[in-house]
Design an enzyme around this catalytic site. Sequence first.
Site, mmCIF file in Angstrom:
data_model
loop_
_atom_site.group_PDB
_atom_site.id
_atom_site.type_symbol
_atom_site.label_atom_id
_atom_site.label_comp_id
_atom_site.label_asym_id
_atom_site.label_seq_id
_atom_site.Cartn_x
_atom_site.Cartn_y
_atom_site.Cartn_z
ATOM 1 N N TYR A 1 126.346 43.851 35.296
ATOM 2 C CA TYR A 1 126.904 45.155 35.653
ATOM 3 C C TYR A 1 128.032 45.578 34.718
ATOM 4 O O TYR A 1 128.368 46.756 34.630
ATOM 5 C CB TYR A 1 127.428 45.141 37.090
ATOM 6 C CG TYR A 1 126.350 45.039 38.149
ATOM 7 C CD1 TYR A 1 125.008 45.222 37.834
ATOM 8 C CD2 TYR A 1 126.672 44.755 39.469
ATOM 9 C CE1 TYR A 1 124.025 45.124 38.801
ATOM 10 C CE2 TYR A 1 125.694 44.656 40.447
ATOM 11 C CZ TYR A 1 124.370 44.841 40.108
ATOM 12 O OH TYR A 1 123.397 44.741 41.073
ATOM 13 N N LYS B 1 119.409 31.235 37.872
ATOM 14 C CA LYS B 1 118.050 31.236 37.317
ATOM 15 C C LYS B 1 118.055 30.412 36.044
ATOM 16 O O LYS B 1 117.664 30.851 34.966
ATOM 17 C CB LYS B 1 117.585 32.679 37.061
ATOM 18 C CG LYS B 1 116.093 32.831 36.797
ATOM 19 C CD LYS B 1 115.221 32.421 37.964
ATOM 20 C CE LYS B 1 113.752 32.686 37.638
ATOM 21 N NZ LYS B 1 112.850 32.093 38.655
ATOM 22 N N ASP C 1 115.067 33.076 43.205
ATOM 23 C CA ASP C 1 113.848 33.477 43.897
ATOM 24 C C ASP C 1 113.577 32.574 45.094
ATOM 25 O O ASP C 1 113.170 33.037 46.172
ATOM 26 C CB ASP C 1 112.651 33.511 42.945
ATOM 27 C CG ASP C 1 112.586 32.307 42.019
ATOM 28 O OD1 ASP C 1 113.530 31.494 41.992
ATOM 29 O OD2 ASP C 1 111.570 32.179 41.304
ATOM 30 N N ASP D 1 124.645 40.648 44.726
ATOM 31 C CA ASP D 1 124.391 41.985 45.259
ATOM 32 C C ASP D 1 123.115 41.984 46.089
ATOM 33 O O ASP D 1 123.065 42.486 47.218
ATOM 34 C CB ASP D 1 124.276 42.969 44.084
ATOM 35 C CG ASP D 1 124.295 44.420 44.531
ATOM 36 O OD1 ASP D 1 124.393 44.682 45.747
ATOM 37 O OD2 ASP D 1 124.201 45.304 43.660
ATOM 38 N N ASP E 1 122.844 41.452 50.544
ATOM 39 C CA ASP E 1 122.176 42.482 51.343
ATOM 40 C C ASP E 1 121.054 41.873 52.175
ATOM 41 O O ASP E 1 120.874 42.219 53.350
ATOM 42 C CB ASP E 1 121.618 43.580 50.438
ATOM 43 C CG ASP E 1 122.679 44.586 50.022
ATOM 44 O OD1 ASP E 1 123.821 44.481 50.518
ATOM 45 O OD2 ASP E 1 122.382 45.461 49.211
#
Length: 357
Positions: free
Chosen positions: A143, A192, A225, A249, A253
Amino acid sequence: MREYNIAVLKGDGIGPEIVEEAIRVLDRAGEKFGFRLRYHYALLGGCAIDETGVPLPQETVDACKAADSTLLGAVGGPKWDGVPGDRRPEKGLLGIRGALGLFANLRPAVIFPELREASPLRPEIIGSGLDILVVRELTGGIYFGERGRRTVEGAEAAYDTEQYTVPEIERIARVAFQMARKRQKRVCSVDKANVLESSRLWRSVVARIGEEEFPDVALSHMYVDNCAMQLVRNPGQFDVIVTSNIFGDILSDEASMISGSIGMLASASLGAGKAGLYEPIHGSAPDIAGTGRANPLATILSAAMMLRYSLEEPEAAAAIEAAVSQALKTARTADIWTEGTRQVSCKEMGALVCEAL
């Protein structure tokens, strides 16, 4: 008597209503546990635009920096949709986070036993309840990395860069381990690392911090994942999850949805010191502002987080959380109401939590 100075940013929409109930609960907790809170009110968001022309006045920054911690309601609303992008209410929120140097976002995903039926997960998966804390890095990663557009083989292309420095990873890892020490002493670092070089650095740095500085906290690693799958398959395996900005993020959620209602979800943003910014994760809900239908519990639970993490009043924090659980046994606001319980207003719910305290 212990005294603390709290900057209060009521914000827009339902913000003033829910913050007022949180303050009532904080004052009641102070009476019970022997401390006093002094509130300093300031403007942020749309209300600041209306009064001063900007979403984050310098007076607000100064008030928050001088305070022991900051309590925020909610910002924004359609009233300010026509405002230029650099002066929108949300810019005030990003600005205050930057001004206070807040790099760690703490978002609990909690299912109170009384709200088990509101969760989309099956009862046998939820068990007696869930309590997960997602620690998201807030100021680095993709970001904030280099970005742009260019031409590749005659076609327009865009790129965003995921980058983390060792100090950035070290400081967010320390926050996660410190939080875990106050909980079940388990941290799961999510990355990851099988694909991304930035994740390989992330994993090695988190592992080193855990081994050298927090040997009493159990550390595990998981690919993002798989973590997304495990959150709905077996969420009870998690205590504290620490991860990068973009993964945090998404995962926070997802984790928040297992609670069944956004009106119950608190959050905290922390920096290098004890002071932080505490707010519910829901929006300003201008459509129900002033109707008494707002749910103040996320803000009340955010206030409890403030007592625990910034003001070091853990007994008061635990008492507020227990009082929320007790109030939910008999009463609910409209967003979480179910048959067999009494539907109450925002003020009535705040009063019930105070009574339970």
